[in-house]
Design a protein around this motif. Structure first.
Motif, mmCIF file in Angstrom:
data_model
loop_
_atom_site.group_PDB
_atom_site.id
_atom_site.type_symbol
_atom_site.label_atom_id
_atom_site.label_comp_id
_atom_site.label_asym_id
_atom_site.label_seq_id
_atom_site.Cartn_x
_atom_site.Cartn_y
_atom_site.Cartn_z
ATOM 1 N N THR A 48 39.398 52.075 -34.340
ATOM 2 C CA THR A 48 39.246 50.814 -33.618
ATOM 3 C C THR A 48 38.188 50.930 -32.525
ATOM 4 N N ARG A 49 37.860 52.161 -32.143
ATOM 5 C CA ARG A 49 36.828 52.406 -31.129
ATOM 6 C C ARG A 49 35.806 53.386 -31.687
ATOM 7 N N VAL A 50 34.579 53.258 -31.221
ATOM 8 C CA VAL A 50 33.518 54.182 -31.636
ATOM 9 C C VAL A 50 33.775 55.533 -30.975
ATOM 10 N N VAL A 51 33.864 56.572 -31.793
ATOM 11 C CA VAL A 51 34.011 57.943 -31.307
ATOM 12 C C VAL A 51 33.051 58.827 -32.094
ATOM 13 N N PHE A 52 32.888 60.041 -31.612
ATOM 14 C CA PHE A 52 32.030 61.014 -32.275
ATOM 15 C C PHE A 52 32.436 61.150 -33.741
ATOM 16 N N GLY A 53 31.437 61.159 -34.616
ATOM 17 C CA GLY A 53 31.679 61.369 -36.036
ATOM 18 C C GLY A 53 31.792 60.088 -36.844
ATOM 19 N N LEU A 54 32.080 58.989 -36.184
ATOM 20 C CA LEU A 54 32.205 57.732 -36.916
ATOM 21 C C LEU A 54 30.847 57.076 -37.098
ATOM 22 N N THR A 55 30.811 56.113 -37.997
ATOM 23 C CA THR A 55 29.607 55.333 -38.258
ATOM 24 C C THR A 55 29.857 53.929 -37.736
ATOM 25 N N VAL A 56 28.811 53.346 -37.200
ATOM 26 C CA VAL A 56 28.926 52.016 -36.616
ATOM 27 C C VAL A 56 27.772 51.159 -37.112
#
Length: 166
Positions: A82-90
């Motif tokens: 639900t929140r942008v964190v390290f490792g995710l794609t946005v």
């Protein structure tokens, strides 16, 4: 201090380390051959081989140090998207132009903007961390302030990231 890194970044760094270590016999041979040319004080081949050896050894030490403090974060293990964190794609959209881009938040040593890999330490990466869909990330860029809306957050796991990490 631990350095966040994706499995793909860790694997690429290890591959480069192994490649450089594989150069050692070749460089040692070049040094030996150059030694055979006589007077070392005026031997350009010897100087070049020694310089190459020093550069390769420095890079090996640098990579070994980075790998030793790597904190590998596997995007597949991130449960809260639900929140942008390290490792995710946005997926973000430039508020002014409407242009959208897909970016993955990665470690400093694996950043490649052309590939859509943005360092967590870069201004845009820092601005995106913690944002939710619909939030606006403000970035002070050299050309002035830019605003990006977070359109989508996802785990964009690629098969080439499927590496075993020891």
């Amino acid at each position: 201090m631990r350095r966040p890194m994706t499995p793909r970044g860790y694997a690429a760094m290890r591959k480069e380390l192994m490649r450089l270590k594989g150069l050692r016999p070749e460089i040692a041979n070049q040094i030996e051959v150059a030694r055979g040319h006589g007077d070392l004080s005026e031997n350009g081949d010897y100087d070049a081989a020694k310089e190459r050896s020093g550069m390769v050894e420095a890079k090996i030490r640098d990579l070994e140090g980075k790998l030793a403090v790597a904190d590998i974060i596997d995007p597949r293990r991130i449960s809260d998207t639900t929140r942008v964190v390290f490792g995710l794609t946005v997926v973000i959209e430039d508020v002014e132009s409407g242009d959208s881009r897909r970016l993955s938040i990665v470690g400093e040593d694996e950043s490649d903007v052309d590939q859509g890999l943005v360092s967590v330490a870069a201004p845009l990466g820092r601005a995106l961390i913690g944002k939710e869909v619909g939030d606006i990330a403000r970035v002070n860029a050299p050309g002035g302030a830019k605003e990006f809306e977070v359109i989508e957050i996802l785990v964009d796991y690629r098969e080439e990231e499927a590496v075993e990490v020891d």
